[in-house]
Design a protein around this motif. Structure first.
Motif, PDB file in Angstrom:
ATOM      1  N   ALA A 480       0.821  -1.210   0.000  1.00  0.00           N
ATOM      2  CA  ALA A 480       0.000   0.000   0.000  1.00  0.00           C
ATOM      3  C   ALA A 480       0.854   1.259   0.000  1.00  0.00           C
ATOM      4  O   ALA A 480       0.529   2.244  -0.680  1.00  0.00           O
ATOM      5  CB  ALA A 480      -0.931  -0.014   1.214  1.00  0.00           C
ATOM      6  N   ASP A 481       1.983   1.231   0.732  1.00  0.00           N
ATOM      7  CA  ASP A 481       2.814   2.428   0.794  1.00  0.00           C
ATOM      8  C   ASP A 481       3.617   2.656  -0.485  1.00  0.00           C
ATOM      9  O   ASP A 481       4.264   3.690  -0.637  1.00  0.00           O
ATOM     10  CB  ASP A 481       3.751   2.375   2.007  1.00  0.00           C
ATOM     11  N   GLU A 482       3.564   1.714  -1.425  1.00  0.00           N
ATOM     12  CA  GLU A 482       4.260   1.872  -2.698  1.00  0.00           C
ATOM     13  C   GLU A 482       3.351   2.367  -3.813  1.00  0.00           C
ATOM     14  O   GLU A 482       3.816   2.753  -4.889  1.00  0.00           O
ATOM     15  CB  GLU A 482       4.892   0.546  -3.130  1.00  0.00           C
ATOM     16  N   LEU A 483       2.038   2.368  -3.567  1.00  0.00           N
ATOM     17  CA  LEU A 483       1.102   2.686  -4.638  1.00  0.00           C
ATOM     18  C   LEU A 483       1.217   4.131  -5.106  1.00  0.00           C
ATOM     19  O   LEU A 483       0.900   4.441  -6.265  1.00  0.00           O
ATOM     20  CB  LEU A 483      -0.332   2.387  -4.184  1.00  0.00           C
ATOM     21  N   ALA A 484       1.680   5.012  -4.242  1.00  0.00           N
ATOM     22  CA  ALA A 484       1.897   6.407  -4.658  1.00  0.00           C
ATOM     23  C   ALA A 484       2.969   6.508  -5.729  1.00  0.00           C
ATOM     24  O   ALA A 484       3.045   7.518  -6.445  1.00  0.00           O
ATOM     25  CB  ALA A 484       2.278   7.265  -3.455  1.00  0.00           C
ATOM     26  N   GLY A 485       3.778   5.471  -5.871  1.00  0.00           N
ATOM     27  CA  GLY A 485       4.813   5.478  -6.894  1.00  0.00           C
ATOM     28  C   GLY A 485       4.272   5.369  -8.300  1.00  0.00           C
ATOM     29  O   GLY A 485       5.027   5.554  -9.274  1.00  0.00           O
ATOM     30  N   LEU A 486       2.980   5.090  -8.445  1.00  0.00           N
ATOM     31  CA  LEU A 486       2.367   5.056  -9.776  1.00  0.00           C
ATOM     32  C   LEU A 486       1.974   6.466 -10.209  1.00  0.00           C
ATOM     33  O   LEU A 486       0.877   6.731 -10.714  1.00  0.00           O
ATOM     34  CB  LEU A 486       1.147   4.129  -9.775  1.00  0.00           C
ATOM     35  N   ASN A 487       2.877   7.361  -9.988  1.00  0.00           N
ATOM     36  CA  ASN A 487       2.727   8.759 -10.361  1.00  0.00           C
ATOM     37  C   ASN A 487       4.056   9.214 -10.930  1.00  0.00           C
ATOM     38  O   ASN A 487       5.075   8.532 -10.768  1.00  0.00           O
ATOM     39  CB  ASN A 487       2.345   9.616  -9.142  1.00  0.00           C
ATOM     40  N   VAL A 488       4.069  10.326 -11.611  1.00  0.00           N
ATOM     41  CA  VAL A 488       5.323  10.891 -12.115  1.00  0.00           C
ATOM     42  C   VAL A 488       5.381  12.362 -11.746  1.00  0.00           C
ATOM     43  O   VAL A 488       4.352  13.024 -11.610  1.00  0.00           O
ATOM     44  CB  VAL A 488       5.443  10.735 -13.640  1.00  0.00           C
ATOM     45  N   VAL A 489       6.588  12.867 -11.592  1.00  0.00           N
ATOM     46  CA  VAL A 489       6.805  14.279 -11.283  1.00  0.00           C
ATOM     47  C   VAL A 489       7.624  14.883 -12.405  1.00  0.00           C
ATOM     48  O   VAL A 489       8.679  14.346 -12.783  1.00  0.00           O
ATOM     49  CB  VAL A 489       7.529  14.458  -9.932  1.00  0.00           C
ATOM     50  N   ALA A 490       7.145  15.965 -12.964  1.00  0.00           N
ATOM     51  CA  ALA A 490       7.809  16.641 -14.073  1.00  0.00           C
ATOM     52  C   ALA A 490       8.200  18.053 -13.660  1.00  0.00           C
ATOM     53  O   ALA A 490       7.499  18.706 -12.873  1.00  0.00           O
ATOM     54  CB  ALA A 490       6.895  16.691 -15.290  1.00  0.00           C
ATOM     55  N   ALA A 491       9.296  18.534 -14.190  1.00  0.00           N
ATOM     56  CA  ALA A 491       9.768  19.890 -13.901  1.00  0.00           C
ATOM     57  C   ALA A 491       9.201  20.865 -14.934  1.00  0.00           C
ATOM     58  O   ALA A 491       8.898  20.496 -16.073  1.00  0.00           O
ATOM     59  CB  ALA A 491      11.287  19.934 -13.926  1.00  0.00           C
ATOM     60  N   GLY A 492       9.057  22.120 -14.505  1.00  0.00           N
ATOM     61  CA  GLY A 492       8.708  23.181 -15.436  1.00  0.00           C
ATOM     62  C   GLY A 492       7.299  23.156 -15.975  1.00  0.00           C
ATOM     63  O   GLY A 492       7.045  23.680 -17.074  1.00  0.00           O
ATOM     64  N   LEU A 493       6.355  22.590 -15.239  1.00  0.00           N
ATOM     65  CA  LEU A 493       4.981  22.574 -15.715  1.00  0.00           C
ATOM     66  C   LEU A 493       4.365  23.966 -15.663  1.00  0.00           C
ATOM     67  O   LEU A 493       4.686  24.781 -14.792  1.00  0.00           O
ATOM     68  CB  LEU A 493       4.138  21.616 -14.870  1.00  0.00           C
ATOM     69  N   ALA A 494       3.462  24.215 -16.591  1.00  0.00           N
ATOM     70  CA  ALA A 494       2.791  25.509 -16.654  1.00  0.00           C
ATOM     71  C   ALA A 494       1.921  25.725 -15.426  1.00  0.00           C
ATOM     72  O   ALA A 494       1.357  24.787 -14.869  1.00  0.00           O
ATOM     73  CB  ALA A 494       1.943  25.586 -17.920  1.00  0.00           C
ATOM     74  N   THR A 495       1.804  26.980 -15.008  1.00  0.00           N
ATOM     75  CA  THR A 495       0.902  27.328 -13.911  1.00  0.00           C
ATOM     76  C   THR A 495      -0.539  27.288 -14.417  1.00  0.00           C
ATOM     77  O   THR A 495      -0.851  27.894 -15.445  1.00  0.00           O
ATOM     78  CB  THR A 495       1.214  28.738 -13.382  1.00  0.00           C
ATOM     79  N   PRO A 496      -1.404  26.565 -13.738  1.00  0.00           N
ATOM     80  CA  PRO A 496      -2.793  26.463 -14.223  1.00  0.00           C
ATOM     81  C   PRO A 496      -3.484  27.816 -14.225  1.00  0.00           C
ATOM     82  O   PRO A 496      -3.199  28.694 -13.373  1.00  0.00           O
ATOM     83  CB  PRO A 496      -3.443  25.516 -13.208  1.00  0.00           C
ATOM     84  N   PRO A 497      -4.398  28.025 -15.151  1.00  0.00           N
ATOM     85  CA  PRO A 497      -5.163  29.281 -15.157  1.00  0.00           C
ATOM     86  C   PRO A 497      -6.061  29.357 -13.936  1.00  0.00           C
ATOM     87  O   PRO A 497      -6.460  28.342 -13.368  1.00  0.00           O
ATOM     88  CB  PRO A 497      -5.985  29.183 -16.434  1.00  0.00           C
ATOM     89  N   LYS A 498      -6.400  30.561 -13.533  1.00  0.00           N
ATOM     90  CA  LYS A 498      -7.238  30.745 -12.353  1.00  0.00           C
ATOM     91  C   LYS A 498      -8.696  30.515 -12.702  1.00  0.00           C
ATOM     92  O   LYS A 498      -9.181  30.896 -13.764  1.00  0.00           O
ATOM     93  CB  LYS A 498      -7.054  32.175 -11.806  1.00  0.00           C
ATOM     94  N   GLY A 499      -9.395  29.827 -11.799  1.00  0.00           N
ATOM     95  CA  GLY A 499     -10.806  29.579 -11.969  1.00  0.00           C
ATOM     96  C   GLY A 499     -11.569  30.004 -10.727  1.00  0.00           C
ATOM     97  O   GLY A 499     -11.143  30.908  -9.996  1.00  0.00           O
ATOM     98  N   LEU A 500     -12.646  29.338 -10.455  1.00  0.00           N
ATOM     99  CA  LEU A 500     -13.483  29.659  -9.300  1.00  0.00           C
ATOM    100  C   LEU A 500     -12.855  29.176  -8.014  1.00  0.00           C
ATOM    101  O   LEU A 500     -12.918  29.846  -6.976  1.00  0.00           O
ATOM    102  CB  LEU A 500     -14.868  29.030  -9.491  1.00  0.00           C
ATOM    103  N   PHE A 501     -12.263  27.978  -8.009  1.00  0.00           N
ATOM    104  CA  PHE A 501     -11.786  27.351  -6.775  1.00  0.00           C
ATOM    105  C   PHE A 501     -10.502  28.008  -6.268  1.00  0.00           C
ATOM    106  O   PHE A 501      -9.633  28.371  -7.053  1.00  0.00           O
ATOM    107  CB  PHE A 501     -11.546  25.865  -6.985  1.00  0.00           C
TER     108      PHE A 501
END
Length: 501
Positions: A480-501
């Protein structure tokens, strides 16, 4: 498999719960039959495949916006939260599933199953993975849940046509994802029954999302269905009930959205103790385009290499693709969408235009998930001229093969007839894509791994690519503590546009 008869019932007929399709789906979900080894191995392949296409799209506007929505929703109080492709940290599972679902679907580049309706069964993976991470479950539980999700979606797609009634195909995804989550969490059939019913009720929408000028909602629609499935499960776990019988009711889905009160269906479902093997009937994409275009891309690449004169529109009088009803009317000239011949059309529109796709693959001898859709590529004058000479017609035999339940003859290609200036003619055909299990170069683990490496190159660091592949290929035995490894981290991603939240 056992066929479950399905029709509309008047309210005074009082259809017992045990005879309703939603209850039968719940029974499949609670069946604890073991996942067979070849099924588990294919689930690993599809987790890699999903991640590959998600990585390739995490910088595109729909995925960036969806990530921003997820990042605005911190971990909810009921668990550990779930990861979002591209970034560190955890977020509320329904929003993490939503963001990841958009990233997976954005390029229309992951797995497919086509029968009475069509589907991308890999859309089940983002909501199931998010719930597994949030609930602290292990890889084996996730594998069981994914096997159920694929089984239910494929079985529904085999039996019930949504597109015939202009209902978007994600109406089969809401119930399948809810059932998969039910298996994942080990829920009681009563809870799964309520969740399946509500997930269907909240995920029926028209097919306008895939008509005319296709918008960014094409990527959001399945992600929304996955998010609704998670929320439906949450409500059902809290004891809340749902409209029923949802398919069979007098004012239910069959009566008003599908074939009407006289409609009849037979839905195949596994019997108790029967392994869930439907994922093995599905197939992934080598090329980033609608699945019905896969075989045509392979044929066009080959034709252009063997007959380079076909790349010159001055040498070609006409190109006619004889193909299935679906290909002709959805991505072909039978759709009567002028946008499919417009060089300024959106990427989402072009990847649903077989005349465009065939012309570009013919000229380039290749297909690229970005370059083949660039505005300058679509607007090249010689391409526009050739593109406008491509049309489609329905051929009854290719329609029959498209709908065949015999997987050895089921086909998604057709016959091309090319008339050249001067009177010569070239006629060739292709049944399935090269990457199809029955194709010239079937995809296996090395091809899935290579697809991930190719699409992640330049987006992820080399070490991150290899780390993910190591974790993913150990999925069935992950703690269970390894399941978070099914993700990836990338550098330099764009900042998301602003919305309601």
């Amino acid at each position: 498999m056992k066929l479950h008869p399905l029709r509309t019932y008047r309210s005074d007929e009082n259809l017992p719960r045990e005879e309703q399709l939603a209850w039968k789906v719940a029974q499949v979900a609670v069946d604890s039959v073991a996942v067979e080894l070849d099924v588990a191995e294919m689930i690993v392949n599809r987790v890699i495949d999903n991640a590959a296409v998600a990585v390739a799209s995490i910088g595109r506007a729909p995925a960036v916006a969806a990530r921003g929505q997820a990042e605005a929703h911190p971990v909810s109080t009921g668990g550990a939260g779930a990861t979002v492709f591209g970034v560190e940290g955890r977020h509320s599972p329904e929003w993490a599933a939503f963001a990841n679902g958009v990233a997976v679907r954005e390029l229309d580049y992951h797995d497919t199953f086509l029968a009475a309706d069509y589907s991308h069964p890999g859309d089940n993976i983002p909501p199931l993975l998010a719930v597994a991470q949030h609930a602290g479950l292990d890889g084996a539980a996730l594998v069981r849940g994914i096997a159920t999700g694929y089984e239910i979606q494929v079985d529904l797609v085999k039996a019930i046509s949504l597109h015939q009634h202009k209902i978007d195909h994600v109406a089969h995804l809401g119930p399948s994802a809810a059932a998969g989550i039910g298996t994942l969490l080990g829920l009681a059939p009563e809870v799964i029954y309520q969740a399946v019913s509500q997930a269907l009720h909240t995920t029926t929408a028209t097919r306008q999302s895939r008509k005319g000028e296709i918008s960014t909602w094409k990527a959001y629609a399945p992600a929304f269905a996955g998010k609704m499935a998670i929320e439906a499960v949450d409500r059902a776990m809290r004891g809340q009930t749902s409209p029923s019988p949802i398919w069979e009711g007098e004012d239910g889905v069959i009566a008003w959205l599908l074939d009407g009160p006289e409609g009849r269906y037979e839905v195949p479902l596994p019997t108790a103790g029967e392994p869930k093997r439907a994922i093995l009937d599905t197939y992934t994409k080598e090329h980033s385009a609608e699945y019905q275009a896969q075989a045509w891309i392979d044929l066009a690449r080959d034709l252009g290499s063997r007959h380079p004169e076909l790349r010159d529109p001055a040498r070609v009088e006409r190109i006619v693709l004889h193909t299935s009803h679906h290909t002709h009317y959805v991505i072909g000239s039978g759709a009567n969408d002028p946008q499919k011949f417009d060089p300024t059309a959106s990427r989402e529109t072009l990847d649903h235009s077989i005349p465009y796709i065939f012309a570009v693959a013919l000229q380039d001898g290749a297909w690229h998930h970005v370059d083949s859709y660039l505005p300058e590529r679509a607007g090249r004058p010689d391409t526009v001229e050739l593109w406008h000479k491509v049309s489609t017609v329905e051929d009854p035999e290719w329609t029959r093969r498209y709908h065949s339940n015999d997987l050895t003859e089921k086909a998604f290609g057709g016959r091309v007839e090319i008339d050249l200036a001067g009177g010569a003619r070239i006629v060739e055909e292709i049944a399935v894509a090269d990457a199809h299990p029955l194709g010239a170069r079937p995809f296996a683990r090395p091809q899935y791994v290579q697809k991930f490496r190719t699409l992640a190159s330049g987006v992820l660091a080399d070490a991150e690519i290899e780390r993910f592949l190591d974790v993913a290929q150990r999925l069935p035995s992950l703690r269970a503590d390894e399941l978070a490894g099914l993700n990836v981290v990338a550098a330099g991603l764009a900042t998301p546009p602003k919305g309601l939240f």
